[in-house]
Design a protein around this motif. Structure first.
Motif, PDB file in Angstrom:
ATOM      1  N   MET A   1       0.837  -1.198   0.000  1.00  0.00           N
ATOM      2  CA  MET A   1       0.000   0.000   0.000  1.00  0.00           C
ATOM      3  C   MET A   1       0.877   1.257   0.000  1.00  0.00           C
ATOM      4  O   MET A   1       0.684   2.179  -0.799  1.00  0.00           O
ATOM      5  CB  MET A   1      -0.905  -0.019   1.239  1.00  0.00           C
ATOM      6  CG  MET A   1      -2.169   0.827   1.113  1.00  0.00           C
ATOM      7  SD  MET A   1      -3.141   0.841   2.647  1.00  0.00           S
ATOM      8  CE  MET A   1      -3.565  -0.882   2.818  1.00  0.00           C
TER       9      MET A   1
ATOM     10  N   SER B   1       2.960   1.524  -3.361  1.00  0.00           N
ATOM     11  CA  SER B   1       2.164   1.923  -4.531  1.00  0.00           C
ATOM     12  C   SER B   1       1.761   3.390  -4.455  1.00  0.00           C
ATOM     13  O   SER B   1       1.602   4.053  -5.483  1.00  0.00           O
ATOM     14  CB  SER B   1       0.911   1.045  -4.649  1.00  0.00           C
ATOM     15  OG  SER B   1      -0.003   1.314  -3.611  1.00  0.00           O
ATOM     16  N   GLU B   2       1.613   3.917  -3.235  1.00  0.00           N
ATOM     17  CA  GLU B   2       1.178   5.302  -3.073  1.00  0.00           C
ATOM     18  C   GLU B   2       2.323   6.302  -3.170  1.00  0.00           C
ATOM     19  O   GLU B   2       2.083   7.485  -3.418  1.00  0.00           O
ATOM     20  CB  GLU B   2       0.439   5.467  -1.741  1.00  0.00           C
ATOM     21  CG  GLU B   2      -0.917   4.767  -1.736  1.00  0.00           C
ATOM     22  CD  GLU B   2      -1.647   4.878  -0.413  1.00  0.00           C
ATOM     23  OE1 GLU B   2      -1.111   5.530   0.512  1.00  0.00           O
ATOM     24  OE2 GLU B   2      -2.746   4.315  -0.287  1.00  0.00           O
TER      25      GLU B   2
ATOM     26  N   SER C   1      -3.752  -2.842  -4.745  1.00  0.00           N
ATOM     27  CA  SER C   1      -3.552  -1.397  -4.603  1.00  0.00           C
ATOM     28  C   SER C   1      -3.827  -0.662  -5.907  1.00  0.00           C
ATOM     29  O   SER C   1      -4.045   0.553  -5.893  1.00  0.00           O
ATOM     30  CB  SER C   1      -2.111  -1.106  -4.149  1.00  0.00           C
ATOM     31  OG  SER C   1      -1.855  -1.670  -2.892  1.00  0.00           O
TER      32      SER C   1
ATOM     33  N   LEU D   1      -9.550   1.120  -0.473  1.00  0.00           N
ATOM     34  CA  LEU D   1      -8.303   0.346  -0.427  1.00  0.00           C
ATOM     35  C   LEU D   1      -8.030  -0.357   0.902  1.00  0.00           C
ATOM     36  O   LEU D   1      -7.688  -1.543   0.904  1.00  0.00           O
ATOM     37  CB  LEU D   1      -7.121   1.256  -0.804  1.00  0.00           C
ATOM     38  CG  LEU D   1      -5.743   0.599  -0.850  1.00  0.00           C
ATOM     39  CD1 LEU D   1      -5.723  -0.572  -1.826  1.00  0.00           C
ATOM     40  CD2 LEU D   1      -4.668   1.623  -1.217  1.00  0.00           C
TER      41      LEU D   1
ATOM     42  N   THR E   1      -7.794  -4.337   0.989  1.00  0.00           N
ATOM     43  CA  THR E   1      -6.505  -4.934   1.337  1.00  0.00           C
ATOM     44  C   THR E   1      -6.658  -5.925   2.480  1.00  0.00           C
ATOM     45  O   THR E   1      -6.073  -7.018   2.452  1.00  0.00           O
ATOM     46  CB  THR E   1      -5.483  -3.842   1.715  1.00  0.00           C
ATOM     47  OG1 THR E   1      -5.310  -2.953   0.608  1.00  0.00           O
ATOM     48  CG2 THR E   1      -4.137  -4.454   2.083  1.00  0.00           C
TER      49      THR E   1
END
Length: 503
Positions: free
Chosen positions: A171, A174-175, A422, A430, A434
């Motif tokens: 998470m 990916s962010e 993600s 999300l 997740t």
């Protein structure tokens, strides 16, 4: 305020951000990898994914040593004559110690959303290290305290840590990653997992730490990556997307994004996040019920969960948990441990190649190539194991096929499921998505770890026929249902699922 005044304020803001982040306005805006982003990726991944892989593979090599110690503890406790019942109890205790790791992972996966929302992505990763500190102490002193319960409790806590890491780290990665690097950065998690499995296998050799005296140290070394993360991760900002969308902190979000990109030219990314933030304010917070009722959320959730199940039921953890036993079944004798080491090395190499290919070839293609390759190698392995008893040369074929299986797994099925979730959900859904996906992954992991040995004893090499059938089903599902997300923004992906749900 006049236009001139606005320009002065904007100029001051840029100067302030430039001074804080050590970049100049003349630097060309870069959307690629830079030293700060690389540092943050290493801080997040090494300190978390290393735990996942290391504790997955570390019990493999010293299995017999730990079982002998447990047998000694039982006999000292009962003061009775040795019996076959003692050995049965030892096998049960060791199996619990192995499988309880997955139970902890299920719990950790289930609470990922809560931790991610309460503490943030970075904050959640730092909080998660408390489980490692306690577990390392329990396991490290278990032998001196003559308590196998300390190992079982420690492994459970390690599982919680790994379950949380498996959700929080992809998470966070990916962010903080640019769109065109999202797949490659997401693959880093699985790369570190494979490296840590290899490290655990090397350290577990009988001339390093795989001895009757040193195996508690081998298990307790999981504290090392925790120390690394506690030193490095506080130096990195929180996820810019979390700061803006979950906390509404626009200035802090822009500062964080500027830090990660190494430039103040982050307006396009900020605008995209603002659009997502504004659209989310128009709809209520996504609940667990809505994840299953709303078809535009249910479809990607179903895809995420099936891909996670596919990763585990492919048979990879049967190979990782019991690779040495598989090679011994192939009549390799003392060479089994070295064959396992070779398998770990190939796993690392192919995951690196996957990291390079994922942004060029795409997610769906790599998943299909990986599962088709595993289906072929698994089918051949079942045949080879059926005849290995009468043909010694087939032992070497088994080595090749098991390593080929790991290679195919590393091509895509190993890494892509962890970050795919993600890519399929916006910020509001999300955390919940997740939690569900990672929880399902660990549940499947638990049942494979629990069921493989009994099935192997009943079916011998034919156990791999079951995995081959499952792989064939997953190939059909991926081909028909899994979308390609390469170079797509979350807004584009969300729109795609809305269109599918209306059809």
């Amino acid at each position: 305020m006049s236009k001139e005044g606005e320009d002065v304020d904007e100029h001051q803001t840029k100067e302030e951000l430039t001074k804080q982040n050590g970049v100049t306005g003349t630097e060309h805006a870069t959307q690629g990898l830079n030293p700060r982003l690389a540092f943050a990726i290493a801080a997040a991944a090494i300190g978390s994914a290393f735990q996942h892989g290391y504790n997955l593979g570390v019990v493999n090599a010293p299995q017999k040593l730990i079982e002998e110690w447990i047998l000694g503890v039982i006999r000292n406790q009962t003061d009775a004559t040795p019996s076959d019942a003692d050995q049965t109890k030892v096998t049960m205790i060791f199996s619990i110690a192995v499988s309880i790791y997955c139970v902890g992972g299920m719990l950790g996966g289930a609470i990922t959303g809560l931790v991610a929302e309460k503490y943030g992505r970075k904050g959640g990763l730092l909080f998660n290290n408390i489980f490692i500190v306690i577990a390392a102490a329990l396991i490290g002193f278990s032998k001196s305290m003559n308590s196998y319960y300390m190992i079982i409790i420690g492994r459970f806590l390690l599982g919680i840590n790994s379950g949380l890491n498996a959700g929080l780290t992809p998470m966070y990665l990916s962010e903080i990653a640019p769109v065109q690097l999202r797949g490659a950065v997401g693959t880093v998690y699985q790369l570190v997992v494979t490296i840590s499995i290899l490290v655990s296998q090397i350290l577990g050799l009988n001339f390093i730490l795989g001895t009757a005296e040193l195996w508690p140290i081998l298990l307790a070394l999981t504290i090392v990556p925790t120390i690394y993360q506690l030193i490095t991760l506080p130096l990195c900002p929180e996820s810019p997307k979390y700061l803006l969308i979950a906390k509404g902190q626009e200035i802090e979000s822009q500062r964080a994004l500027t830090w990660f990109r190494g430039t103040i030219e982050v307006h396009d990314e900020m605008d995209e996040m603002r659009r997502e933030y504004e659209s989310m304010k128009l709809v209520p917070k996504v609940t667990l019920r809505e994840m299953f009722v709303n078809s535009s959320l249910r479809i990607p959730l179903f895809i995420s969960m099936v891909v996670m199940i596919a990763q585990q039921l492919s048979g990879i953890n049967a190979v990782i948990f019991f690779s040495t036993s598989i090679f011994e079944m192939a009549s390799l004798g003392e060479s089994a441990q070295w064959a396992t080491l070779g398998m770990g090395g190939m796993n690392v190499l192919m995951t690196i190649i996957s990291l390079i290919l994922v942004e060029r070839v795409g997610r769906k293609v790599l998943l299909l190539v990986g599962f088709v390759g595993m289906f072929v190698t698994t089918s051949l392995l079942a045949v080879a194991l059926a005849y290995v008893g009468n043909n010694n040369w087939l032992s070497y074929v088994c080595i090749f096929l098991v390593i080929a299986f790991v290679v195919m797994f590393a091509v895509g099925p190993g890494s892509i499921p962890w970050f795919l979730v993600s890519e399929l959900f916006n910020q509001s859904a999300l955390p919940t998505a997740t939690s569900l996906a990672v929880g399902i992954n660990w549940t499947a992991n638990f049942f494979v770890g629990l069921g493989f040995l009994p099935l192997q004893q009943m079916l011998h090499g034919n156990v791999f026929i079951i995995f081959a059938i499952l792989q064939a089903l997953f190939i059909v599902f991926i081909y028909k249902k899994v979308p390609e997300t390469k170079n797509k923004t979350l807004e584009e992906i969300s729109t795609m699922f809305k269109q599918i749900s209306y059809n």
